[in-house]
Design an enzyme around this catalytic site. Structure first.
Site, PDB file in Angstrom:
ATOM      1  CB  SER A  77      -0.965  -0.050   1.195  1.00 24.33           C
ATOM      2  OG  SER A  77      -2.014   0.861   1.060  1.00 24.33           O
ATOM      3  CG  ASP A  84      -6.983  -3.077  -3.057  1.00 24.55           C
ATOM      4  OD1 ASP A  84      -7.534  -2.247  -2.305  1.00 24.55           O
ATOM      5  OD2 ASP A  84      -5.754  -3.259  -3.057  1.00 24.55           O
ATOM      6  CG  HIS A 144      -5.568  -2.867   0.442  1.00 25.58           C
ATOM      7  ND1 HIS A 144      -4.976  -2.217  -0.616  1.00 25.58           N
ATOM      8  CD2 HIS A 144      -4.929  -2.420   1.552  1.00 25.58           C
ATOM      9  CE1 HIS A 144      -4.027  -1.413  -0.167  1.00 25.58           C
ATOM     10  NE2 HIS A 144      -3.968  -1.526   1.151  1.00 25.58           N
TER      11      HIS A 144
END
Length: 302
Positions: A159, A246, A278
Site C-alpha cells: 500500500s 481492492d 487489499h
C-alpha cells in the site's frame, strides 16, 4: 487477466472518490467496520509467530532525528555474508500501522536464507511524506552498508509502503552514495499507491496536508519519477500484485505503473487476483504454498 476499468478521478463525486480509495469499504470480507481490526489482528498474530521462530533484532536505530527511525532485522539461522536482503516498508496510508505488525513478511524469505529488514518511519501527522522518503532512503543506506557483501537488495512494500519502495527506484545510489549501479536487483509491491493526486483531494489527506502538486511530485507514476526509475532500473525485475476486490484505484495504479515501466524496457509484470482484497495478500504471507509468497521468493531467486 481481467483489466480494471478506467476511472477519471477528477470527474467523480467526493463520495465516489473516497469510496474508490477505501480498501476496507471495497473488501468482500468482514465489512468495513471489522475489516481493519481483522487485518491488524491477523498480521500481528503472524508477526508474533515469525519472531518466535526467527532470529531477530528489534528497534535498531538508523537515524537519530526521531524515535521512529528504527528498523527490525530478521536473520537466517545460518546466515552467509552474501545473503540477499529484502527491505520492507509497511502500509497504513502513511498515518497508521507499524513495522512490527508486518514482521510476517520475513517468515519464508528468512527460511530460504535471506535477511529481511522491516523499516519504521515517522508517520503523519508527526511526519510529512517528504520526511518519510528521506527516512526510508537513510534506512536503505544503513542496511546496504551493514550488509556490503550481499548478492542483492530487494524492495518490498504494501500500500503506502509500495509508494515508498517504488520511489527508492528513482534514486541514483551509485552517484549519490558510491554503491554499485546494480545494487537493487528487484522490487515486489503489493497494492502500491503509485499516483497520489486523488489522495490529495480525499479524507486520506487530512493528516498528510499535501497539495495536488506536492502529491504528484512524489508519485512513482509522475513522468519525472518514471523516467528516473526506467533509467536506473533496467537491470531490475519488478513485480506488482493487487486484489480484484481492492479499492478500484489500487488496481489502476498497479496496472499503469507496471505498463509504463515495461514498455520502456524494465522487466516489470503485474498480476491481479480477482477474489482477493487489499489485505489478504499480506495476511497469507505466512503460508509457504500461498501464490504471493511463492512470487516474492521467485523475485529474490530463492
Amino acid at each position: 487477466m481481467m483489466e480494471p476499468d478506467d476511472i477519471d478521478w477528477e470527474s467523480l463525486s467526493q463520495k465516489d472518490l473516497e469510496y474508490y480509495l477505501s480498501p476496507s469499504k471495497c473488501s468482500n470480507r468482514h465489512g468495513p467496520d471489522h475489516m481493519l481490526k481483522h487485518f491488524t489482528d491477523t498480521i500481528t498474530e503472524g508477526s508474533d509467530a515469525t519472531r518466535r521462530c526467527t532470529v531477530h533484532e528489534s528497534n535498531i536505530p538508523y537515524g537519530d532525528e526521531t524515535k521512529k527511525q528504527t528498523l527490525d532485522l530478521y536473520l537466517p539461522e545460518h546466515q552467509t555474508e552474501d545473503a540477499p536482503v529484502l527491505v520492507f516498508f509497511h502500509g497504513g496510508y502513511w498515518q497508521a500501522l507499524s513495522k512490527e505488525i508486518y514482521g510476517l513478511v520475513a517468515m519464508h524469505p528468512v527460511k530460504k536464507g535471506a535477511v529481511v529488514a522491516s523499516v519504521g518511519y515517522t508517520i503523519a501527522p508527526e511526519g510529512t511524506l517528504e520526511q518519510m522518503l528521506k527516512e526510508v532512503e537513510q534506512a536503505f543506506v544503513f542496511i546496504a552498508r551493514k550488509f556490503p557483501k550481499s548478492r542483492g537488495f530487494y524492495l518490498c512494500g504494501h500500500s503506502a509502503g509500495g509508494q515508498l519502495g517504488a520511489m527508492m527506484l528513482t534514486i541514483d545510489w551509485s552517484e549519490k552514495y558510491g554503491f554499485p549501479k546494480d545494487l537493487i536487483k528487484g522490487g515486489f509491491f503489493i497494492s502500491g499507491v503509485f499516483d497520489l493526486r486523488a489522495i490529495s483531494q480525499s479524507y486520506v489527506n487530512e493528516p498528510l496536508k499535501l497539495t495536488r502538486e506536492e502529491a504528484y511530485r512524489i508519485s512513482p507514476l509522475a513522468p519525472e519519477n518514471l523516467s528516473k526509475a526506467i533509467q536506473l532500473s533496467s537491470h531490475c525485475r519488478v513485480v506488482n500484485v493487487c486484489g480484484g476486490c481492492d479499492a478500484k484505484f489500487f488496481g489502476l495504479w498497479t496496472r499503469d505503473y507496471t505498463k509504463e515501466l515495461a514498455k520502456n524496457g524494465v522487466n516489470a509484470t503485474y498480476k491481479l487476483f480477482p477474489e482477493m482484497d487489499h489485505f489478504e495478500p499480506v495476511e497469507r504471507l505466512v503460508e509457504e504454498d500461498f501464490i504471493i509468497t511463492k512470487m516474492l521468493l521467485d523475485v529474490m531467486s530463492l
